[in-house]
Structure formats: structure tokens, C-alpha cells
Design a protein around this motif. Structure first.
Motif, PDB file in Angstrom:
ATOM      1  N   ASN A  70       1.124  -0.947   0.097  1.00 15.72           N
ATOM      2  CA  ASN A  70       0.070  -0.020  -0.003  1.00 15.72           C
ATOM      3  C   ASN A  70       0.528   1.335   0.005  1.00 15.72           C
ATOM      4  O   ASN A  70       0.632   2.477   0.037  1.00 15.72           O
ATOM      5  CB  ASN A  70      -0.964  -0.262   0.881  1.00 15.72           C
ATOM      6  N   GLY A  93      -3.091  -3.003  -0.154  1.00 15.84           N
ATOM      7  CA  GLY A  93      -3.826  -2.239   0.925  1.00 15.84           C
ATOM      8  C   GLY A  93      -5.280  -2.760   0.971  1.00 15.84           C
ATOM      9  O   GLY A  93      -5.185  -1.570   0.531  1.00 15.84           O
ATOM     10  N   SER A  94      -6.048  -3.147   1.917  1.00  7.04           N
ATOM     11  CA  SER A  94      -7.433  -2.861   1.564  1.00  7.04           C
ATOM     12  C   SER A  94      -7.748  -1.374   2.060  1.00  7.04           C
ATOM     13  O   SER A  94      -6.393  -0.297   2.740  1.00  7.04           O
ATOM     14  CB  SER A  94      -8.516  -3.710   3.118  1.00  7.04           C
ATOM     15  N   ASN A 128      -1.743  -7.854   1.577  1.00 12.18           N
ATOM     16  CA  ASN A 128      -3.347  -7.952   2.848  1.00 12.18           C
ATOM     17  C   ASN A 128      -3.019  -9.107   3.466  1.00 12.18           C
ATOM     18  O   ASN A 128      -3.412 -10.041   2.330  1.00 12.18           O
ATOM     19  CB  ASN A 128      -4.350  -7.837   1.647  1.00 12.18           C
ATOM     20  N   ASP A 157      -3.082 -11.409  11.302  1.00  9.15           N
ATOM     21  CA  ASP A 157      -3.216  -9.778  10.969  1.00  9.15           C
ATOM     22  C   ASP A 157      -4.264  -8.515  11.957  1.00  9.15           C
ATOM     23  O   ASP A 157      -4.690  -7.614  12.122  1.00  9.15           O
ATOM     24  CB  ASP A 157      -4.898  -9.682   9.791  1.00  9.15           C
ATOM     25  N   HIS A 209       1.706  -6.056   5.916  1.00 14.78           N
ATOM     26  CA  HIS A 209       0.847  -4.889   6.121  1.00 14.78           C
ATOM     27  C   HIS A 209       0.661  -5.017   7.304  1.00 14.78           C
ATOM     28  O   HIS A 209       0.873  -3.471   7.680  1.00 14.78           O
ATOM     29  CB  HIS A 209      -0.193  -5.278   5.189  1.00 14.78           C
TER      30      HIS A 209
END
Length: 209
Positions: free
Chosen positions: A46, A81-82, A124, A132, A161
Motif C-alpha cells: 500500500n 492494502g485494503s 493484505n 492480521d 501489511h
């Protein structure tokens, strides 16, 4: 660490070549990795400009939205990335991130057990136990990615991430590794082997400088 990179059969990198808000550092970092190990398979993160992907594709480093083969292993990747703060240049929605893995489902090799040689690289992370977690009890990973892992049953997944999510764990039958940020001296070493027609992970260890 340089010695381990040079002696490795391949290096897998899950993105963020660039320092935060310093996107010009991305390509030099990728080139340095490639100098240490010519077999580099990666996605962008990201913090990387989307345009970096074209440079990596030109130099045959990227496995993003692709299915590539290396010494009997299949490798596929998803980058970025989200969506979160909007402060980084490569934030994507979950459906778009997951779409990078369409190449697997479109390959025609969907029968049970076909993917025992598959390694997924995703910046991600999936929704997991530790990989996570930016803080205890808080999960920032993708449930859709977790569901895909359980369905496809790849040999291993490499993600990143979430810096605090450094871990080795399992989702279903699949080993999931988040080595933590390389900029802080974190990395992981994984050994796999083939026995007949089946692949297995012999060992996976988190390491730091």
C-alpha cells in the motif's frame, strides 16, 4: 541476512518496497533484492505507487495478478492494502484485492488436491489468529481471503501489511507467514520439499537481525 538471501533458492516479498511517503525508494529497494537473489517473486504494497508494478513486471519480478511457476511450485500474488486512511497510494477495496487471484480459478486446475504446490503472496493479510492483528483482539484482515484459502488449500501464504502481526500460523491446512517489516530487520525462512507428487512445508521460522 544477506548471506541467507544469496543462498536461498528464491525470495518472496509481500510488498512495501517504499518507505512511507517516500515512493521513490521503491524501485532501488527491489533492484537491490534482485541483485542478492535473482529469483525474486513479489507484489507491491500500500506504500508503493501503483506504477511501480509496471517496473517490476518489466524486470520479471512481479507475480501480482499472475500465476508463475518456479521449480515445480506455482506462485500467485495480490498487491496493495485494503482501504483505510487514504494516506497511502495503493489502497484497494477487498473485492479488487481478491480479484487478483482470479487467475487461479481460471486456470482450469480446480480439482481437489491440484494446488498442493501453490504459494500465495498477498500484501493484505487474511483474517487469521495473529497475522492480521494490529492490537490484541483487533483483526484487520480479509475474511474473503480466508475463505479463499480454505477453499483452495494452498501450500503456504505469505502476507504483510500489519507490522504487529508477525507470526507463523495455519488457516485450515495452509501455513500462513507474516514475517513482519523488513525495515525493522524482520524476515522469515521457509523450507519446502516434494515427495512424489505432493509438496509439504518442512520448516518455517521467523527471524530478525
Amino acid at each position: 541476512m544477506e548471506g541467507e538471501i544469496k543462498s536461498a533458492d528464491a525470495v518472496l516479498f509481500a510488498g512495501d518496497f517504499s518507505k512511507f511517503k517516500m515512493t521513490e525508494t521503491g524501485l532501488p529497494c527491489a533492484k537491490k533484492m534482485r541483485e542478492l537473489c535473482p529469483n525474486l517473486f513479489c507484489v507491491i504494497g500500500n506504500c508503493d505507487e501503483p506504477e511501480l508494478l509496471y517496473d517490476l513486471e518489466e524486470q520479471d519480478m512481479s507475480c501480482e495478478h499472475s500465476l508463475v511457476y518456479f521449480e515445480g511450485l506455482a506462485i500467485a500474488g495480490s498487491g496493495g492494502g485494503s482501504k483505510f486512511t487514504g494516506e497511502t497510494p495503493n489502497e484497494r477495496d477487498e473485492a479488487d484485492l481478491q480479484k487478483d487471484f482470479d487467475v487461479i480459478e481460471n486456470s482450469g486446475l480446480e480439482e481437489e488436491g491440484q494446488w498442493n504446490n501453490l504459494i500465495l503472496i498477498s500484501h493484505n493479510p487474511p483474517k487469521g489468529d495473529k497475522c492480521d492483528q494490529p492490537a490484541p483482539g483487533v483483526h484487520a484482515g480479509s475474511q474473503a481471503f480466508t475463505d479463499f484459502i480454505k477453499k483452495t488449500k494452498p501450500l503456504a501464504v505469505l502476507c504483510g501489511h500489519i507490522h504487529e502481526g508477525k507470526s507463523v500460523e495455519k488457516i485450515g491446512e495452509t501455513l500462513v507467514v507474516n514475517p513482519g517489516p523488513l525495515c525493522e530487520g524482520n524476515y522469515a525462512v521457509m523450507e519446502v520439499k516434494k515427495d512424489g507428487e505432493s509438496w509439504s512445508v518442512v520448516d518455517a521460522q521467523l527471524k530478525s537481525l
